[in-house]
Design a protein around this motif. Sequence first.
Motif, PDB file in Angstrom:
ATOM      1  N   ILE A  36      36.460 -15.782  51.287  1.00  0.00           N
ATOM      2  CA  ILE A  36      35.179 -16.348  50.861  1.00  0.00           C
ATOM      3  C   ILE A  36      34.791 -15.827  49.483  1.00  0.00           C
ATOM      4  O   ILE A  36      34.324 -16.575  48.612  1.00  0.00           O
ATOM      5  CB  ILE A  36      34.085 -16.017  51.896  1.00  0.00           C
ATOM      6  CG1 ILE A  36      34.378 -16.739  53.214  1.00  0.00           C
ATOM      7  CG2 ILE A  36      32.701 -16.414  51.371  1.00  0.00           C
ATOM      8  CD1 ILE A  36      33.451 -16.346  54.343  1.00  0.00           C
ATOM      9  N   SER A  37      35.005 -14.523  49.254  1.00  0.00           N
ATOM     10  CA  SER A  37      34.648 -13.936  47.963  1.00  0.00           C
ATOM     11  C   SER A  37      35.505 -14.494  46.826  1.00  0.00           C
ATOM     12  O   SER A  37      35.059 -14.562  45.675  1.00  0.00           O
ATOM     13  CB  SER A  37      34.793 -12.412  48.018  1.00  0.00           C
ATOM     14  OG  SER A  37      36.154 -12.041  48.207  1.00  0.00           O
ATOM     15  N   ASN A  43      36.403 -17.503  46.769  1.00  0.00           N
ATOM     16  CA  ASN A  43      36.025 -18.917  46.696  1.00  0.00           C
ATOM     17  C   ASN A  43      37.183 -19.850  47.073  1.00  0.00           C
ATOM     18  O   ASN A  43      37.330 -20.938  46.511  1.00  0.00           O
ATOM     19  CB  ASN A  43      35.500 -19.261  45.292  1.00  0.00           C
ATOM     20  CG  ASN A  43      34.648 -20.519  45.294  1.00  0.00           C
ATOM     21  OD1 ASN A  43      34.014 -20.841  46.304  1.00  0.00           O
ATOM     22  ND2 ASN A  43      34.645 -21.237  44.195  1.00  0.00           N
TER      23      ASN A  43
END
Length: 223
Positions: free
Chosen positions: A123-124, A126
């Motif tokens: 998630i970090s 993206n």
Amino acid sequence: MIWDNEYALEILPIMAKASLVTLEITVLAFAVAAVLGLIWALIGILEVPVLSFVVRLGIEFIRSTPLLIQLFAVYYFLPGYGIILPAFLTGVLVLGIHYSAYCAEVYRSGFLQVPKGQWEAAISLNLGLRHTLTRIILPQAVPPVILPLGNYFVALFKETPVLLAITIIELVATARIIGNDTFRYTEPITLAGAFFLLLSLVAANLVRYLNHRMALRTRIARR
């Protein structure tokens, strides 16, 4: 005589051909189970609103009802509503959907073994959901569950005689037909058991080999 070698050799080709039908059903049904089970597990892990609840409810329903009842429902009851499926297709789909409920739990256990930090890192960075699953999560979640999935493959293989209830002539059904025609049951039933044993041992060894290869590949990738 209890056992007649000549008679056994005479019916051996018929039993071998029937074993191919059983094996074909098993492979196709397990392919359905493996794919659907992965989909059910992903929906559950991703906590999709409403859909995750429906999937969990469906899995519990499938696991809590006998396979034979599910076969009867699809093959004998659905035609009353205009849905008519061939016996072979019904057997593959019902077996596949039934075992997908069990495969889903196996996949779920694999997903739970992946550290949460892997999801957070994706998630970090993206990364999209597709790349997160195919490049990070699945390569870590699937190898540990190869062995239990293989156990379900063997279990599914041994469940195929229940398809006699919807007129599919597989290995055990063929043995019974031969016995009914000749009034000799020892040879066909024994041969059916021998084919089940042989094919189960081959499948079990293949699963262990795949599990070993996947584990080895995982260790190499971590170095």
